[in-house]
Motif scaffolding. Structure first.
Motif, PDB file in Angstrom:
ATOM      1  N   ALA A 109       0.833  -1.215   0.000  1.00  0.00           N
ATOM      2  CA  ALA A 109       0.000   0.000   0.000  1.00  0.00           C
ATOM      3  C   ALA A 109       0.865   1.262   0.000  1.00  0.00           C
ATOM      4  O   ALA A 109       0.499   2.261  -0.618  1.00  0.00           O
ATOM      5  CB  ALA A 109      -0.932  -0.001   1.205  1.00  0.00           C
ATOM      6  N   CYS A 110       1.996   1.229   0.684  1.00  0.00           N
ATOM      7  CA  CYS A 110       2.876   2.403   0.703  1.00  0.00           C
ATOM      8  C   CYS A 110       3.325   2.742  -0.720  1.00  0.00           C
ATOM      9  O   CYS A 110       3.335   3.913  -1.121  1.00  0.00           O
ATOM     10  CB  CYS A 110       4.108   2.150   1.574  1.00  0.00           C
ATOM     11  SG  CYS A 110       3.761   2.340   3.315  1.00  0.00           S
ATOM     12  N   ALA A 111       3.700   1.710  -1.478  1.00  0.00           N
ATOM     13  CA  ALA A 111       4.122   1.947  -2.862  1.00  0.00           C
ATOM     14  C   ALA A 111       2.954   2.505  -3.681  1.00  0.00           C
ATOM     15  O   ALA A 111       3.120   3.438  -4.475  1.00  0.00           O
ATOM     16  CB  ALA A 111       4.643   0.648  -3.475  1.00  0.00           C
ATOM     17  N   VAL A 112       1.765   1.956  -3.463  1.00  0.00           N
ATOM     18  CA  VAL A 112       0.586   2.424  -4.208  1.00  0.00           C
ATOM     19  C   VAL A 112       0.269   3.881  -3.864  1.00  0.00           C
ATOM     20  O   VAL A 112       0.000   4.702  -4.748  1.00  0.00           O
ATOM     21  CB  VAL A 112      -0.639   1.527  -3.921  1.00  0.00           C
ATOM     22  CG1 VAL A 112      -1.909   2.137  -4.471  1.00  0.00           C
ATOM     23  CG2 VAL A 112      -0.418   0.141  -4.505  1.00  0.00           C
ATOM     24  N   VAL A 132      10.611   9.973   2.790  1.00  0.00           N
ATOM     25  CA  VAL A 132      11.659   9.539   3.714  1.00  0.00           C
ATOM     26  C   VAL A 132      11.182   8.311   4.484  1.00  0.00           C
ATOM     27  O   VAL A 132      11.911   7.323   4.617  1.00  0.00           O
ATOM     28  CB  VAL A 132      12.002  10.679   4.705  1.00  0.00           C
ATOM     29  CG1 VAL A 132      13.087  10.234   5.666  1.00  0.00           C
ATOM     30  CG2 VAL A 132      12.423  11.924   3.950  1.00  0.00           C
ATOM     31  N   ALA A 133       9.941   8.376   4.971  1.00  0.00           N
ATOM     32  CA  ALA A 133       9.402   7.282   5.780  1.00  0.00           C
ATOM     33  C   ALA A 133       9.377   5.980   4.977  1.00  0.00           C
ATOM     34  O   ALA A 133       9.805   4.934   5.460  1.00  0.00           O
ATOM     35  CB  ALA A 133       8.001   7.640   6.260  1.00  0.00           C
ATOM     36  N   VAL A 134       8.893   6.053   3.747  1.00  0.00           N
ATOM     37  CA  VAL A 134       8.785   4.848   2.927  1.00  0.00           C
ATOM     38  C   VAL A 134      10.172   4.288   2.630  1.00  0.00           C
ATOM     39  O   VAL A 134      10.406   3.082   2.661  1.00  0.00           O
ATOM     40  CB  VAL A 134       8.011   5.163   1.623  1.00  0.00           C
ATOM     41  CG1 VAL A 134       8.073   3.993   0.665  1.00  0.00           C
ATOM     42  CG2 VAL A 134       6.562   5.493   1.946  1.00  0.00           C
ATOM     43  N   PHE A 135      11.124   5.190   2.405  1.00  0.00           N
ATOM     44  CA  PHE A 135      12.501   4.766   2.156  1.00  0.00           C
ATOM     45  C   PHE A 135      13.059   4.047   3.386  1.00  0.00           C
ATOM     46  O   PHE A 135      13.647   2.974   3.276  1.00  0.00           O
ATOM     47  CB  PHE A 135      13.352   5.995   1.803  1.00  0.00           C
ATOM     48  CG  PHE A 135      14.794   5.695   1.572  1.00  0.00           C
ATOM     49  CD1 PHE A 135      15.222   5.115   0.390  1.00  0.00           C
ATOM     50  CD2 PHE A 135      15.733   6.001   2.545  1.00  0.00           C
ATOM     51  CE1 PHE A 135      16.558   4.836   0.184  1.00  0.00           C
ATOM     52  CE2 PHE A 135      17.072   5.721   2.346  1.00  0.00           C
ATOM     53  CZ  PHE A 135      17.486   5.139   1.160  1.00  0.00           C
ATOM     54  N   LEU A 136      12.875   4.641   4.565  1.00  0.00           N
ATOM     55  CA  LEU A 136      13.418   4.058   5.797  1.00  0.00           C
ATOM     56  C   LEU A 136      12.791   2.696   6.098  1.00  0.00           C
ATOM     57  O   LEU A 136      13.458   1.784   6.575  1.00  0.00           O
ATOM     58  CB  LEU A 136      13.172   4.998   6.971  1.00  0.00           C
ATOM     59  CG  LEU A 136      14.047   6.252   7.035  1.00  0.00           C
ATOM     60  CD1 LEU A 136      13.605   7.143   8.184  1.00  0.00           C
ATOM     61  CD2 LEU A 136      15.506   5.885   7.190  1.00  0.00           C
ATOM     62  N   ALA A 137      11.508   2.574   5.817  1.00  0.00           N
ATOM     63  CA  ALA A 137      10.811   1.332   6.159  1.00  0.00           C
ATOM     64  C   ALA A 137      11.078   0.232   5.139  1.00  0.00           C
ATOM     65  O   ALA A 137      10.824  -0.937   5.398  1.00  0.00           O
ATOM     66  CB  ALA A 137       9.312   1.585   6.273  1.00  0.00           C
ATOM     67  N   LEU A 155       5.364  15.592   2.711  1.00  0.00           N
ATOM     68  CA  LEU A 155       6.523  15.300   1.850  1.00  0.00           C
ATOM     69  C   LEU A 155       7.470  14.307   2.521  1.00  0.00           C
ATOM     70  O   LEU A 155       8.171  13.555   1.846  1.00  0.00           O
ATOM     71  CB  LEU A 155       7.295  16.588   1.551  1.00  0.00           C
ATOM     72  CG  LEU A 155       6.920  17.384   0.309  1.00  0.00           C
ATOM     73  CD1 LEU A 155       7.970  18.439   0.045  1.00  0.00           C
ATOM     74  CD2 LEU A 155       6.776  16.482  -0.913  1.00  0.00           C
ATOM     75  N   LEU A 156       7.472  14.302   3.870  1.00  0.00           N
ATOM     76  CA  LEU A 156       8.338  13.375   4.600  1.00  0.00           C
ATOM     77  C   LEU A 156       7.953  11.915   4.355  1.00  0.00           C
ATOM     78  O   LEU A 156       8.706  11.015   4.691  1.00  0.00           O
ATOM     79  CB  LEU A 156       8.276  13.669   6.098  1.00  0.00           C
ATOM     80  CG  LEU A 156       8.968  14.950   6.577  1.00  0.00           C
ATOM     81  CD1 LEU A 156       8.730  15.144   8.058  1.00  0.00           C
ATOM     82  CD2 LEU A 156      10.462  14.874   6.296  1.00  0.00           C
ATOM     83  N   THR A 157       6.776  11.695   3.772  1.00  0.00           N
ATOM     84  CA  THR A 157       6.354  10.333   3.451  1.00  0.00           C
ATOM     85  C   THR A 157       7.426   9.607   2.642  1.00  0.00           C
ATOM     86  O   THR A 157       7.691   8.431   2.853  1.00  0.00           O
ATOM     87  CB  THR A 157       5.043  10.353   2.640  1.00  0.00           C
ATOM     88  OG1 THR A 157       4.100  11.130   3.357  1.00  0.00           O
ATOM     89  CG2 THR A 157       4.503   8.965   2.457  1.00  0.00           C
ATOM     90  N   VAL A 197       2.386  11.790   9.605  1.00  0.00           N
ATOM     91  CA  VAL A 197       1.698  12.145   8.359  1.00  0.00           C
ATOM     92  C   VAL A 197       0.208  11.830   8.485  1.00  0.00           C
ATOM     93  O   VAL A 197      -0.650  12.635   8.116  1.00  0.00           O
ATOM     94  CB  VAL A 197       2.317  11.377   7.170  1.00  0.00           C
ATOM     95  CG1 VAL A 197       1.488  11.586   5.911  1.00  0.00           C
ATOM     96  CG2 VAL A 197       3.747  11.817   6.934  1.00  0.00           C
ATOM     97  N   GLY A 198      -0.084  10.671   9.056  1.00  0.00           N
ATOM     98  CA  GLY A 198      -1.475  10.264   9.204  1.00  0.00           C
ATOM     99  C   GLY A 198      -2.239  11.210  10.117  1.00  0.00           C
ATOM    100  O   GLY A 198      -3.350  11.630   9.798  1.00  0.00           O
TER     101      GLY A 198
END
Lengths: 450, 155
Positions: free
Chosen positions: A68-71, A178-183, A174-176, A152-153
């Motif tokens: 879902a994060c990628a979507v 970064v978050a997706v990258f870190l996770a 926009l930090l999303t 973000v949520g």
């Protein structure tokens, strides 16, 4: 107050609506989710005991959350197919809905995995949490990513968003990335279905790198090219009505932008502290080769500052986006209903939409009518009708009910109805139109209400 | 659904959650819930007619207990070898005799991976155990060594 002019130009050929790719795109996204669950299914032998159930559910939630994060990021990558054919507003609503769901999956993933591992190790949840966060590879990164995603949520929840400035919300959002990258990394090293499975890992990389490529291409490179190519500057600002201003922007080869009537661009005026925000404004006329025009109502800080823009100010624009275009037309006759400054995209459509077109313009007073002269000129030129719905002298609002609409348009259900205006206005109108028998597929509207 | 239709976000959230939860429960419940019998029974001495587990007298059968050491499996990070104890046909203990300890990273990983692999093996009563996330190579080695130990215990 009605103005009717004799028809001079014959309507163009009967339109056939272009099919929206929304169905296939949604099917594809769901198929991806099913594939992710299938990955878990083929990789899981048996589910034994409480720990097995908890860990199993946690893994499904985790896999779905990673997908879902990628979507979520992909939906907001400004892909033309999504923005222009499905509609920016619709895609933004999908994104918001999927976002809420993803946060729920994230909570479920964390809670279930920790409970499951604790049950398996017969350790306390608190001890297990510390071990997982501090000792497992890539988990510190993932924990930071999770905290960002929660932030973000929370800032996107309706109640919070109303109290926060748009800029604050935007930059937290926009930090999303970064978050997706870190996770991402813990999914590969710790994900039971990915770690050590070459094919699954490769597919996961394809998914994430594909989305990253979409973002890089459509959010960075395409706008860069557009602005280097068209070199936009403010040409002039005109007052159209109290608090309503038109901004004319000069640029090179604007016809090559491919902007169509009804579409909008995201605008950033570089100067006077306005460069930080990009705001969507509809084109109020089809672009010419060297000029294009937006019409803006001074509502927030940003739109109020538009009135003070100096000629020569450089402009950064992205687009065109939006699907409120001729493509949606299904019938020979169209009714455009504008509420206030909602006239902007409809003014452009009024000029270009083929077939029989009628414009119904709702405003408080005659003074509040923007672009009135132009509308009359277009009506005369194409032999169309403009109706105005103004408050009475005693301040009484005109009634736009199913009955009154049907009285003015006996064949209302046979019309395509384009609506643009404040959300409440559009929603009330929608109910009346439905009551009057206009089918859903003929009511066209773009709303950025999530 | 039309964008202008009054949507009820709460109802949607409840529906989506209910659908997800029931989907997950359904998937999990369709999986087998016991580990398949791998025939771990250690053949009892033929002289005995009873499978008495309380230490009997004389030459009759006592507690059937057996310890087997598995093969040493070379992994990317070093050798892995396990020793198993089987009591009354049940796998009662797995000990890692050899495992990678070359660097602090290995030690850290093993400190969480080995207890988990052990409890998984005891629960599964077989070498059919999940890879511990983050310890893929060790898990593979553990599984293979365990399988070889089980094979020789059975044979």
């Amino acid at each position: 107050m009605t103005t009717v002019y004799e028809r001079r130009t014959a309507p163009a050929v009967a339109p056939t609506a272009r099919r929206s790719p929304a169905g296939p795109v949604l099917a594809l996204l769901w198929a991806g989710a099913a594939a992710v669950v299938a990955l878990w299914w083929t990789d899981t032998g048996s589910v034994v005991g409480t720990a097995g159930w908890l860990t199993g559910a946690g893994r499904i939630a985790g896999l779905l959350c990673g997908y879902a994060c990628a979507v979520l990021v992909g939906l907001m990558a400004r892909v033309p197919l999504l923005e222009r054919r499905i509609g920016s507003d619709r895609v933004a609503r999908w994104h918001a809905m999927a976002g809420r769901y993803t946060v729920c999956l994230l909570v479920a993933h964390i809670v279930l995995i920790l409970l499951g591992y604790a049950a398996q190790d017969r350790a306390s949840v608190w001890h297990e949490t510390l071990t997982v966060v501090l000792d497992y590879p890539d988990m510190l990164k993932a924990t930071f990513g999770t905290l960002i995603l929660f932030a973000v949520g929370i800032t996107s929840a309706r109640a919070a968003r109303r109290r926060l400035s748009h800029e604050f919300w935007y930059y937290v959002h926009l930090l999303t990335y970064v978050a997706v990258f870190l996770a991402f990394f813990h999914q590969l090293t710790l994900g039971n279905e990915l770690s050590g499975h070459t094919a699954a890992t490769a597919a996961w990389y394809v998914l994430y790198l594909g989305v990253a490529a979409l973002v890089l291409w459509f959010r960075v490179l395409v706008p860069l090219r557009l602005n280097l190519r068209h070199r936009l500057r403010v040409e002039s600002v005109h007052k159209e009505a109290p608090g309503v201003y038109s901004v004319v922007v000069r640029g090179e080869r604007l016809d090559e932008l491919g902007a169509r009537a009804g579409q909008f661009l995201r605008w950033r005026f570089l100067g006077e502290g306005m460069g930080w925000t990009s705001t969507p404004y509809s084109l109020s006329a089809t672009p010419r080769q060297d000029l294009m025009r937006i019409t803006v109502k001074a509502l927030g800080d940003h739109s109020a500052a538009v009135a003070l823009l100096r000629p020569g100010t450089r402009v950064w624009a992205e687009g065109p986006y939006g699907s409120l275009t001729q493509d949606r037309q299904t019938a020979q006759k169209s009714l455009l209903i504008a509420g206030g400054v909602g006239i902007t995209p409809l003014r452009a459509l009024f000029e270009t939409l083929p077939g029989d077109v009628t414009l119904l313009y709702r405003a408080r007073t005659a003074e509040d009518l923007a672009l009135g002269g132009e509308l009359e000129a277009i009506a005369r030129w194409r032999g169309a009708k403009v109706l105005y719905a103004l408050n009475g002298p005693d301040g009484r609002r005109p009634s736009l009910t199913a009955q009154s609409l049907r009285a003015s348009f006996p064949d209302l259900a046979g019309h395509d109805v384009y609506i643009c205006g404040p959300h409440g206005f559009a929603r009330d109108l929608y109910e009346e139109l439905r009551t009057a028998g206009v089918p859903d597929r003929r009511i066209h509207h773009e709303s950025f209400e999530l | 659904m039309h964008a202008l239709k009054k949507n009820r976000p709460l109802r949607r959230i409840v529906l989506a959650s209910a659908a997800t939860v029931s989907g997950m429960v359904l998937l999990l419940s369709l999986k087998p819930h016991s580990t398949p019998d791998v025939g771990l029974a250690v053949p009892a001495p033929s002289s005995s007619s009873s499978s008495d587990t309380s230490g009997g007298s004389g030459g009759s059968a006592t507690t059937v207990s057996k310890t087997v050491t598995g093969d040493t499996i070379q992994t990317r990070w070093g050798p892995v070898q396990v020793k198993i104890t089987i009591k009354s046909g049940k796998l009662t203990e797995v000990t890692a005799v050899q495992y990678p300890t070359d660097n602090p990273r290995d030690q850290e990983i093993n400190s969480f991976a080995l207890p988990r692999l052990r409890s998984e093996a005891l629960q599964a009563q077989s070498a059919d155990i999940d890879t511990v996330s983050g310890a893929t190579y060790t898990s593979d080695g553990y599984r293979q060594s365990l399988q070889s130990a089980l094979d020789s215990a059975r044979g």
